[in-house]
Design a protein around this motif. Structure first.
Motif, mmCIF file in Angstrom:
data_model
loop_
_atom_site.group_PDB
_atom_site.id
_atom_site.type_symbol
_atom_site.label_atom_id
_atom_site.label_comp_id
_atom_site.label_asym_id
_atom_site.label_seq_id
_atom_site.Cartn_x
_atom_site.Cartn_y
_atom_site.Cartn_z
ATOM 1 N N SER A 1 42.804 52.680 42.846
ATOM 2 C CA SER A 1 44.187 52.731 42.365
ATOM 3 C C SER A 1 44.235 53.022 40.869
ATOM 4 O O SER A 1 45.134 53.721 40.391
ATOM 5 C CB SER A 1 44.912 51.418 42.674
ATOM 6 O OG SER A 1 44.280 50.327 42.034
ATOM 7 N N LEU B 1 50.851 51.738 40.096
ATOM 8 C CA LEU B 1 49.508 51.548 40.640
ATOM 9 C C LEU B 1 48.687 50.563 39.816
ATOM 10 O O LEU B 1 47.726 49.984 40.323
ATOM 11 C CB LEU B 1 48.770 52.892 40.706
ATOM 12 C CG LEU B 1 49.217 53.857 41.797
ATOM 13 C CD1 LEU B 1 48.557 55.213 41.615
ATOM 14 C CD2 LEU B 1 48.886 53.299 43.179
ATOM 15 N N ASP C 1 43.925 57.019 49.524
ATOM 16 C CA ASP C 1 44.669 55.831 49.092
ATOM 17 C C ASP C 1 45.716 55.454 50.136
ATOM 18 O O ASP C 1 45.966 54.272 50.391
ATOM 19 C CB ASP C 1 45.332 56.107 47.743
ATOM 20 C CG ASP C 1 45.931 54.850 47.129
ATOM 21 O OD1 ASP C 1 45.206 53.838 47.040
ATOM 22 O OD2 ASP C 1 47.106 54.878 46.753
ATOM 23 N N ALA D 1 45.887 56.230 39.154
ATOM 24 C CA ALA D 1 46.886 56.034 38.107
ATOM 25 C C ALA D 1 46.604 56.948 36.916
ATOM 26 O O ALA D 1 47.519 57.568 36.349
ATOM 27 C CB ALA D 1 46.899 54.570 37.657
#
Length: 400
Positions: free
Chosen positions: A255, A147, A81, A259
Motif C-alpha cells: 500500500s 493508502l 492490491d 501510494a
C-alpha cells in the motif's frame, strides 16, 4: 496514434475470446486450481501482455510502447492490491474455495466493462476539458494519502447499501447451492449468497475504477493504450490470485508503494494540467511551462523501481514476515474449521498442513515478534480446535 477500426475490432475479439476460453475451460466446472495450473496460466497471460507490448512498439514506436508498459505495470500492481479486498469479501461471504474462481472471473469481466466505460468517458472529457487533468490529479493524490492511513482489517460482513436492499426486497438463502445464483428452498425461488457476493464484487470494482483510470490517464492519453493496458492487467488475475494467495499477506508494504506511485502520477498530472492550463484564475488562463513535463522513461523507471523496492522490503522485513505468518495462521485455521469452505478432501488436508506449519513458525519467531499474551491465548485455542478436529497431535507433542 492512429488505430484503425479493424485493429480495434480484432483487439476486442481477442480479449473476449480469452475471457470465453477462461470460463469454458477453467471456471465452468468448479474446482480448486493447482499451484502448477495457476503458475502456467499466469505466465501465459503475462507473456501475452508482454508480446502485445512488442506489437505496440513495432506498429507505433517506442513512445507508445513505453506508455503501454508503464500503464500495464501500474494497473497490474493496482489489480494485485485489489485482490486483498476480493479476499476479504469472499471470506466475509464464506465463498467455498471451489467456487472462488467463478466469483473472480465475474469480477474481472465486470471490471473490464466498468473501466471501458470510464475510459471512453474520461477520454472524451480530456479532449474537451483540459481542467480534467487537475481533477484526475487530485483524485490520485487523495487516494495516495488514503493508502497511507491505517485500515481496519476487520473481516466482518460486507453489508453495503446494495446488499441490504437485496436482502430486504428479495428472498435470499443462507446456504450456497454449488455455484448457482438462484435456488429453490421449500418451493420458493431465492437468491443465493453467490449472487450477493458478485454484487459486492461488482460494486467494489466501480470504486477501483475511480482510482485506476485516472492513474493510467496520467501516463498516456491514448484510449487504445489505456484500454489494452487495463484489459491485459486484468487478464490472468484469477490465476494470479491462486498463485500468490499465500504471498498476499507478505506484501505488507504494498500500500505504501502504491501510494508513492499514485502520488507521483498525480503530481505528473498536475504538471501536465499546468502546461495545458485554460483556467482563468491560474496564470490568467495562460499555459504554465516553468516546470518541465515528466517523460515516460522517467515514469516507467519510477514505477518499476518503487514496486521492486516495495516487494523486496516486504519479503525481507522480519516484522512483516511475523505479522503475515500470524494472520495467515488465523485465516487458514478458520477456513479449516469452516465445513462449508471446501468439500475437496485434498484442499482440507492442505489447509491442515499449512496451519501446522504456521503454528511451528510462530513458535520459532524471535521473542520481540511473538504475539502478546491475549493473542497468544486466542491462537493456542484456535490451534487446539484444529488439531482436535483433525484428531492429530500438535507440534508441541500434546495429544488432543
Amino acid at each position: 496514434m492512429d488505430v484503425s477500426p479493424l485493429i480495434w475490432g480484432l483487439t476486442i475479439v481477442v480479449i473476449a475470446g480469452l475471457l470465453a476460453f477462461d470460463f469454458f475451460f477453467h471456471v465452468r466446472k468448479a474446482h480448486i486450481p493447482t499451484l502448477k495450473e495457476a503458475a502456467i496460466w499466469s505466465a501465459i497471460y503475462v507473456g501475452l501482455a508482454v508480446a502485445f507490448g512488442f506489437f505496440v512498439l513495432w506498429e507505433w514506436g517506442g513512445r507508445y510502447g513505453g506508455e503501454y508498459y508503464a500503464g500495464y505495470i501500474t494497473e497490474k500492481a493496482l489489480s494485485v492490491d485489489n485482490l486483498f479486498v476480493f479476499l476479504i469479501i469472499m471470506a466475509s461471504f464464506k465463498v467455498p474455495r471451489e467456487d472462488q474462481q467463478k466469483v473472480l472471473l465475474f469480477g474481472i469481466v465486470f471490471a473490464l466493462f466498468a473501466r471501458s466505460a470510464f475510459i471512453f468517458v474520461g477520454a472524451a472529457a480530456i479532449n474537451n476539458f483540459s481542467w480534467v487533468f487537475y481533477l484526475f490529479g487530485a483524485i490520485l493524490i487523495y487516494t495516495a494519502l488514503s493508502l497511507l492511513k491505517e485500515e481496519d482489517e476487520e473481516e466482518g460482513e460486507i453489508d453495503n447499501f446494495v446488499i441490504r436492499l437485496a436482502k430486504k426486497w428479495f428472498h435470499t438463502s443462507d446456504e450456497y447451492d454449488g455455484d448457482k445464483m438462484f435456488t429453490v428452498v421449500n418451493g420458493k425461488r431465492m437468491l443465493t449468497p453467490m449472487l450477493l457476493v458478485m454484487i459486492a464484487i461488482g460494486g467494489t470494482d466501480l470504486l477501483f475504477a475511480l482510482d485506476s483510470i485516472p492513474a493510467i490517464f496520467g501516463l498516456t492519453q491514448e484510449s487504445y493504450i489505456v484500454f489494452t493496458a487495463t484489459a491485459f492487467s486484468l487478464m490472468g488475475l484469477r490465476q494470479l490470485f491462486f498463485l500468490i494467495d499465500g504471498l498476499l499477506d507478505r506484501l505488507v508494504f504494498l500500500s505504501y508503494g502504491l501510494a508513492v506511485i499514485l502520488g507521483f502520477i498525480g503530481v505528473k498530472l498536475f504538471i501536465h494540467a499546468l502546461h495545458k492550463n485554460e483556467i482563468p484564475f491560474i496564470n490568467g488562463g495562460e499555459h504554465v511551462t516553468v516546470i518541465p513535463e515528466v517523460s515516460i522513461a522517467v515514469s516507467l523507471s519510477v514505477i518499476v523501481g518503487v514496486l521492486a523496492i516495495t516487494v523486496i522490503a516486504s519479503l525481507l522485513s522480519p516484522k512483516g514476515k511475523a505479522e503475515s505468518t500470524i494472520k495467515a495462521a488465523k485465516a487458514n485455521a478458520e477456513h479449516y474449521l469452516d465445513g462449508s469452505y471446501t468439500h475437496d478432501p485434498a484442499e482440507h488436508d492442505r489447509l491442515y498442513a499449512v496451519v501446522a506449519a504456521k503454528e511451528q513458525q510462530i513458535a520459532d519467531l524471535p521473542e520481540k515478534f511473538q504475539p502478546d499474551a491475549k493473542e497468544r491465548a486466542e491462537l493456542d485455542a484456535l490451534f487446539a480446535r484444529v488439531h482436535e478436529a483433525h484428531g492429530d497431535v500438535s507440534p508441541g507433542g500434546k495429544t488432543l
